[in-house]
Design a protein around this motif. Structure first.
Motif, PDB file in Angstrom:
ATOM      1  N   ARG A 158      -4.609  -1.969  -8.107  1.00 16.48           N
ATOM      2  CA  ARG A 158      -4.612  -1.165  -6.884  1.00 16.48           C
ATOM      3  C   ARG A 158      -5.535   0.043  -7.038  1.00 16.48           C
ATOM      4  O   ARG A 158      -5.445   0.790  -8.016  1.00 16.48           O
ATOM      5  CB  ARG A 158      -3.185  -0.689  -6.583  1.00 16.48           C
ATOM      6  N   GLU A 160      -8.996  -2.688  -1.516  1.00 14.91           N
ATOM      7  CA  GLU A 160      -7.839  -1.976  -2.052  1.00 14.91           C
ATOM      8  C   GLU A 160      -7.534  -2.328  -3.510  1.00 14.91           C
ATOM      9  O   GLU A 160      -6.670  -1.702  -4.134  1.00 14.91           O
ATOM     10  CB  GLU A 160      -6.597  -2.268  -1.200  1.00 14.91           C
ATOM     11  N   SER A 195      -1.031   3.263  -8.528  1.00 12.46           N
ATOM     12  CA  SER A 195      -2.422   3.035  -8.885  1.00 12.46           C
ATOM     13  C   SER A 195      -2.491   2.056 -10.047  1.00 12.46           C
ATOM     14  O   SER A 195      -1.760   2.166 -11.025  1.00 12.46           O
ATOM     15  CB  SER A 195      -3.080   4.351  -9.280  1.00 12.46           C
ATOM     16  N   LEU A 221       0.827  -1.205   0.000  1.00 13.90           N
ATOM     17  CA  LEU A 221       0.000   0.000   0.000  1.00 13.90           C
ATOM     18  C   LEU A 221       0.862   1.255   0.000  1.00 13.90           C
ATOM     19  O   LEU A 221       0.470   2.293  -0.551  1.00 13.90           O
ATOM     20  CB  LEU A 221      -0.925   0.008   1.221  1.00 13.90           C
ATOM     21  N   THR A 260      -6.730   3.617  -5.883  1.00 15.19           N
ATOM     22  CA  THR A 260      -6.329   4.797  -5.114  1.00 15.19           C
ATOM     23  C   THR A 260      -7.275   5.967  -5.364  1.00 15.19           C
ATOM     24  O   THR A 260      -6.948   7.104  -5.078  1.00 15.19           O
ATOM     25  CB  THR A 260      -4.892   5.220  -5.483  1.00 15.19           C
TER      26      THR A 260
END
Length: 252
Positions: A191, A165, A141, A136, A193
């Protein structure tokens, strides 16, 4: 020849440092993690079997970084960092090598085995959570994450923490895993974001027009496509779908 001997002997014949190399190859075939030019970080990378596979897949244009407390013997095309990935100084060293973008974070870490199943499971989940927290911190992204964990009572809770996530999370068991092993791999793809979630209602300014004629809005540099909206308008929209780098919304 036993299942174990097959992959052990195959790794010796093909020059891989561990039979675990075939696990990553099989995970990659399933989930398409490794591509030419990607930046990959492998946590707990010693002795380097996964690093060898990653380097082959990303090629000369890619970057592969191995992190471990132990020394990793040199591998062509691979950078190594000796340190604890939970420490900020180690993360910064990785960032210095990787630049602004890490595309894939891998972890094949396993605890020192006690032979007591509940203890070994709990320790594996702890290591997996450390890898997840690191991912993380450094993952770009849209990036991907793959981590080993032993099956047990805490696995579902850990997977539930991953799911918000990423676009999706899968549980895989590569054929190269030993028959007696309780290990599985959680793979998080894409991912997330985005500063918004599906269902959010926000006021936005339409700053551009997309190629399909949709209005284009920005929320903290995140792009939302809004059908029916025109450039120059300020409108209230409901977010309908969120992807790693862009999303969709409809006029309220």
């Amino acid at each position: 020849m036993s299942h174990k001997d097959h992959y052990y002997n195959k790794s010796k014949q093909e020059g891989y440092r561990s039979r675990a190399a075939y696990k990553l190859q099989q995970i990659d075939r399933e989930e398409n993690l490794l591509h030419e030019g990607k930046t990959v970080v492998d946590l707990g990378a010693a002795p380097g079997g996964w690093l060898q596979v990653a380097a082959e897949e990303v090629g000369e244009e890619g970057t592969v970084i191995g992190v471990d407390l132990q020394r990793i013997d040199p591998i062509d095309g691979v950078e190594t960092v000796r340190g604890d990935m939970t420490e900020e100084s180690t993360k910064q060293e990785v960032r210095d090598i990787a630049g602004d973008s890490v595309d894939v974070v891998l972890s094949d870490m396993a605890p020192n085995m006690t032979g007591e199943y509940s203890v070994d499971h709990a320790r594996s989940v702890h290591l997996a959570r450390q890898a997840f927290e690191t991912a993380l911190d450094v993952l770009d992204s849209g990036g991907d994450f793959a981590v080993k964990v032993f099956e047990g009572q805490d696995l579902d809770d850990f997977r539930s923490d991953l799911e918000p996530e990423f676009q999706y999370v899968r549980t895989l068991r590569p054929d190269a895993s030993r028959d007696s092993s309780s290990e599985v791999y959680l793979v998080g793809k894409g991912r997330m974001t985005a500063p918004v979630e599906a269902g959010d209602v926000v006021e936005v300014e339409i700053v551009d027009e997309g190629s399909e004629g949709d209005g284009v809005a920005k929320v903290e540099e995140y792009t939302l496509f809004v059908p029916g909206a025109e450039q120059g308008e300020t409108v209230e929209v409901a977010v309908t779908e969120v992807k790693p780098r862009f999303g969709f919304a409809e006029l309220v």
